[in-house]
Design a protein around this motif. Structure first.
Motif, mmCIF file in Angstrom:
data_model
loop_
_atom_site.group_PDB
_atom_site.id
_atom_site.type_symbol
_atom_site.label_atom_id
_atom_site.label_comp_id
_atom_site.label_asym_id
_atom_site.label_seq_id
_atom_site.Cartn_x
_atom_site.Cartn_y
_atom_site.Cartn_z
ATOM 1 N N GLN A 120 0.816 -1.208 0.000
ATOM 2 C CA GLN A 120 0.000 0.000 0.000
ATOM 3 C C GLN A 120 0.853 1.262 0.000
ATOM 4 O OE1 GLN A 120 -3.010 -1.235 3.240
ATOM 5 N NE2 GLN A 120 -4.194 0.029 1.823
ATOM 6 N N GLY A 126 -6.615 0.333 -1.055
ATOM 7 C CA GLY A 126 -7.286 -0.577 -0.139
ATOM 8 C C GLY A 126 -8.200 -1.553 -0.855
ATOM 9 N N SER A 130 -8.102 -5.636 -0.777
ATOM 10 C CA SER A 130 -9.286 -6.439 -0.479
ATOM 11 C C SER A 130 -9.531 -7.478 -1.571
ATOM 12 C CB SER A 130 -10.510 -5.533 -0.323
ATOM 13 O OG SER A 130 -10.314 -4.596 0.717
ATOM 14 N N ARG A 201 -11.750 -6.600 6.773
ATOM 15 C CA ARG A 201 -12.040 -5.671 7.865
ATOM 16 C C ARG A 201 -10.873 -5.566 8.833
ATOM 17 N NH1 ARG A 201 -18.423 -6.731 9.572
ATOM 18 N NH2 ARG A 201 -19.321 -6.107 7.553
ATOM 19 N N SER A 203 -7.704 -5.923 8.110
ATOM 20 C CA SER A 203 -6.636 -5.151 7.469
ATOM 21 C C SER A 203 -6.934 -3.657 7.494
ATOM 22 C CB SER A 203 -6.443 -5.628 6.024
ATOM 23 O OG SER A 203 -6.061 -6.986 5.983
ATOM 24 N N LYS A 204 -8.214 -3.298 7.392
ATOM 25 C CA LYS A 204 -8.576 -1.888 7.398
ATOM 26 C C LYS A 204 -8.473 -1.269 8.796
ATOM 27 C CE LYS A 204 -11.676 -2.050 3.391
ATOM 28 N NZ LYS A 204 -13.077 -1.871 2.912
#
Length: 216
Positions: A120, A126, A130, A201, A203-204
């Protein structure tokens, strides 16, 4: 007293025979003149009344009388018990394999947080992260289905062919377990789908700096 012989390959599925000498048989059963092992009664139709009348003709306790329908029902009952035991074993193996799959995916996700953060940091969005995680979960599911259904189905057919060639249970006919396979694939897709949502979720929740840090 007698001689126990191994099963005769005749397609009947009998496990073995116990043979007496004629002299000993005459001493044990002097009133029996005809000692044929099996009498087969062939009729054009089958009914409870017909079977009852045939059964009532023989009152000798030495003789055992049963119809083909009774024998088939007995074999079907034994087969159901064996099938139930096999399905219980397969259910245990399925749950164990699902737990192992989730554990592998979760360990892989935790170990790759730094890698995902670096990706990233060099421009990966993002949404792309995903999509990559979802694609990896689908890849795991696809490989699992290929190995279990594809390779497993071929090995099952070979096993059925080998057992049938020995003529232990007579001539066997291989049947692919379609319903069980569909349930297995659906359950696998549900598990991997839920994990992919959880992985995205998770990872976020972590910031980019936290993911780039070297993990202990």
């Amino acid at each position: 007293m007698g001689i126990a012989k191994p099963s005769v390959t005749s397609g009947t599925g009998a496990w073995g025979l116990f043979t007496l000498t004629e002299e000993l048989a005459d001493q044990l059963y002097p009133d029996i003149e005809n000692r044929e092992a099996v009498w087969n009664v062939h009729t054009s139709e089958d009914s409870d009344a017909l079977r009852a009348s045939i059964f009532s003709l023989l009152e000798n306790p030495v003789l055992t009388v049963f119809s083909r329908a009774d024998h088939a029902a007995s074999l079907e009952s034994q087969l159901k018990m064996m099938t139930r035991g096999v399905y219980l074993l397969l259910a245990f193996l399925f749950v164990f394999s699902m737990v192992n799959l989730v554990n592998t995916l979760m360990t892989n996700l935790l170990a790759r947080q730094q890698e995902l953060g670096i990706l990233q940091s060099v421009g990966m969005t993002g949404k792309q992260v995903s999509r990559m995680l979802i694609a990896e979960c689908l890849w795991y599911a696809g490989v699992t289905v290929f190995l279990s259904v594809g390779i497993g189905g071929i090995l099952g057919w070979i096993f059925d062919y080998v057992i049938s060639s020995f003529n232990i249970f007579g001539e066997l006919s291989y049947q692919f377990p379609l319903m069980e396979t569909v349930v297995f694939v659906l359950a696998l897709l549900v598990v991997t789908g839920i994990f992919s949502v959880v992985a995205v979720r998770y990872s976020k929740r972590l910031s980019l700096v936290e993911r780039i840090k070297t993990m202990d």
